[in-house]
Design a protein around this motif. Structure first.
Motif, PDB file in Angstrom:
ATOM      1  N   PHE A  98     -66.248  -1.868 -35.079  1.00 55.02           N
ATOM      2  CA  PHE A  98     -66.483  -2.805 -36.175  1.00 55.02           C
ATOM      3  C   PHE A  98     -67.797  -3.576 -36.001  1.00 55.02           C
ATOM      4  O   PHE A  98     -68.642  -3.598 -36.908  1.00 55.02           O
ATOM      5  CB  PHE A  98     -65.309  -3.779 -36.273  1.00 55.02           C
ATOM      6  N   GLU A  99     -67.989  -4.201 -34.854  1.00 53.52           N
ATOM      7  CA  GLU A  99     -69.210  -4.984 -34.649  1.00 53.52           C
ATOM      8  C   GLU A  99     -70.450  -4.100 -34.633  1.00 53.52           C
ATOM      9  O   GLU A  99     -71.507  -4.483 -35.154  1.00 53.52           O
ATOM     10  CB  GLU A  99     -69.111  -5.774 -33.351  1.00 53.52           C
ATOM     11  N   ASP A 107     -59.562  -1.633 -29.790  1.00 48.26           N
ATOM     12  CA  ASP A 107     -60.414  -2.763 -30.202  1.00 48.26           C
ATOM     13  C   ASP A 107     -59.843  -3.515 -31.406  1.00 48.26           C
ATOM     14  O   ASP A 107     -60.497  -4.385 -31.967  1.00 48.26           O
ATOM     15  CB  ASP A 107     -61.825  -2.264 -30.547  1.00 48.26           C
ATOM     16  N   MET A 108     -58.621  -3.232 -31.788  1.00 49.90           N
ATOM     17  CA  MET A 108     -58.025  -3.902 -32.946  1.00 49.90           C
ATOM     18  C   MET A 108     -57.919  -5.400 -32.682  1.00 49.90           C
ATOM     19  O   MET A 108     -57.525  -5.831 -31.605  1.00 49.90           O
ATOM     20  CB  MET A 108     -56.633  -3.303 -33.205  1.00 49.90           C
ATOM     21  N   ARG A 109     -58.291  -6.204 -33.690  1.00 49.86           N
ATOM     22  CA  ARG A 109     -58.298  -7.655 -33.559  1.00 49.86           C
ATOM     23  C   ARG A 109     -57.572  -8.288 -34.738  1.00 49.86           C
ATOM     24  O   ARG A 109     -57.103  -7.606 -35.638  1.00 49.86           O
ATOM     25  CB  ARG A 109     -59.748  -8.167 -33.496  1.00 49.86           C
ATOM     26  N   ASP A 110     -57.529  -9.631 -34.759  1.00 52.46           N
ATOM     27  CA  ASP A 110     -56.872 -10.322 -35.871  1.00 52.46           C
ATOM     28  C   ASP A 110     -57.887 -10.639 -36.968  1.00 52.46           C
ATOM     29  O   ASP A 110     -59.092 -10.439 -36.814  1.00 52.46           O
ATOM     30  CB  ASP A 110     -56.143 -11.580 -35.397  1.00 52.46           C
ATOM     31  N   GLU A 156     -58.960 -13.509 -38.267  1.00 51.28           N
ATOM     32  CA  GLU A 156     -59.930 -14.565 -37.989  1.00 51.28           C
ATOM     33  C   GLU A 156     -61.068 -14.067 -37.111  1.00 51.28           C
ATOM     34  O   GLU A 156     -62.236 -14.433 -37.311  1.00 51.28           O
ATOM     35  CB  GLU A 156     -59.230 -15.757 -37.319  1.00 51.28           C
ATOM     36  N   THR A 157     -60.742 -13.208 -36.144  1.00 49.65           N
ATOM     37  CA  THR A 157     -61.774 -12.670 -35.254  1.00 49.65           C
ATOM     38  C   THR A 157     -62.773 -11.814 -36.023  1.00 49.65           C
ATOM     39  O   THR A 157     -63.996 -11.942 -35.849  1.00 49.65           O
ATOM     40  CB  THR A 157     -61.139 -11.854 -34.127  1.00 49.65           C
ATOM     41  N   GLN A 185     -66.725 -12.493 -36.515  1.00 48.98           N
ATOM     42  CA  GLN A 185     -67.716 -11.514 -36.079  1.00 48.98           C
ATOM     43  C   GLN A 185     -68.682 -11.162 -37.207  1.00 48.98           C
ATOM     44  O   GLN A 185     -69.889 -10.973 -36.970  1.00 48.98           O
ATOM     45  CB  GLN A 185     -67.008 -10.254 -35.562  1.00 48.98           C
ATOM     46  N   ALA A 186     -68.169 -11.093 -38.425  1.00 50.52           N
ATOM     47  CA  ALA A 186     -69.036 -10.806 -39.565  1.00 50.52           C
ATOM     48  C   ALA A 186     -70.063 -11.923 -39.749  1.00 50.52           C
ATOM     49  O   ALA A 186     -71.254 -11.671 -39.974  1.00 50.52           O
ATOM     50  CB  ALA A 186     -68.204 -10.624 -40.825  1.00 50.52           C
TER      51      ALA A 186
END
Length: 249
Positions: free
Chosen positions: A122-123, A165-168, A170-171, A175-176
């Motif tokens: 994602f990042e 690497d799955m996140r919530d 808010e994270t 990051q965006a």
């Protein structure tokens, strides 16, 4: 994922209506979050599959859409669909790895990535794709996230292997913003998108098993559906609609 498993998965999804959860309604909901002032003439659809979102983008924006996927048979299906809808002159397909951002051009008004950013991280995707946008351009991504702080153990264990690497929510939003995007809005994809996706997968999966036998990749696909049916309140796709800064005036 092993190369052979990836080939089998591509083969399986050649015969499904969509390659991941989503819908025409979800694509249009995301489009409505774009600024009214945004001029959309050039769109880049990354990880387009057979064109579940591509067709909607071309029809609803009137823009030219460059549709990118690494699997050429998906693109052949998309071209046939575009021809049927009278959109052949407004959709260009490119067989390419979306991680190779510099090969895709630049100056796009809108980049679209439904369910595909995870494949390159994602990042990493946010970083690679930002230079492809013109000043003031927008990025729309759907990303698999946790909806709860303590997901069911069965779901947690499955995704620890399938998407470590799955996140919530808010994270991912944080990051965006850290990557230089302004958040214009976000929403969770409805459960109906998931149910329709799995319903469309049933017959192709059954045919694949009949043709090739009970293989591990098929068992994993069935397990994924079982986990969603049992734990779907704990996770799902988040649609993020973002914009980069316009040039200083």
């Amino acid at each position: 994922m092993e190369t052979d498993d990836l080939k089998l998965l591509f083969e399986l999804f050649e015969n499904t209506p969509r390659q991941g959860p989503g819908s025409v309604e979800t694509t249009r909901r995301a489009l409505r979050l774009l600024p009214a002032s945004l001029r959309v003439e050039r769109v880049l659809d990354l990880g387009c599959g057979t064109g579940g979102s591509t067709i909607v983008l071309a029809e609803d924006t009137g823009a030219h859409v460059t549709a990118v996927d690494v699997h050429p048979p998906f693109l052949a299906t998309l071209r046939a669909r575009a021809l049927e809808r009278g959109l052949a002159d407004r959709i260009t397909t490119i067989a390419a790895d979306m991680a190779n951002a510099t090969s895709l051009g630049a100056g796009f008004d809108l980049i679209w990535a439904e369910g595909s950013a995870y494949s390159i991280g994602f990042e990493n995707a946010l970083r690679l794709w930002r230079p492809l946008l013109r000043p003031g351009g927008c990025l729309v991504v759907t990303e698999l996230v946790w909806f709860v702080a303590e997901p069911a153990e069965r779901a947690r264990a499955f995704f620890a292997s399938e998407y470590p690497d799955m996140r919530d929510e808010e994270t991912r939003i944080a990051q965006a913003r850290s990557a230089g995007y302004e958040m214009l809005g976000s929403f969770r994809l409805p459960a109906d998108d998931w149910h329709a996706y799995y319903a469309g997968l049933e017959a192709p999966l059954r045919d694949a098993i009949a043709r090739r036998g009970e293989l591990g990749i098929y068992a994993t696909t069935r397990l994924e559906q079982e986990i969603y049916e049992a734990c779907g309140d704990d996770y799902g796709y988040l649609c993020l609609v973002m914009q980069v800064d316009a040039e200083p005036t």
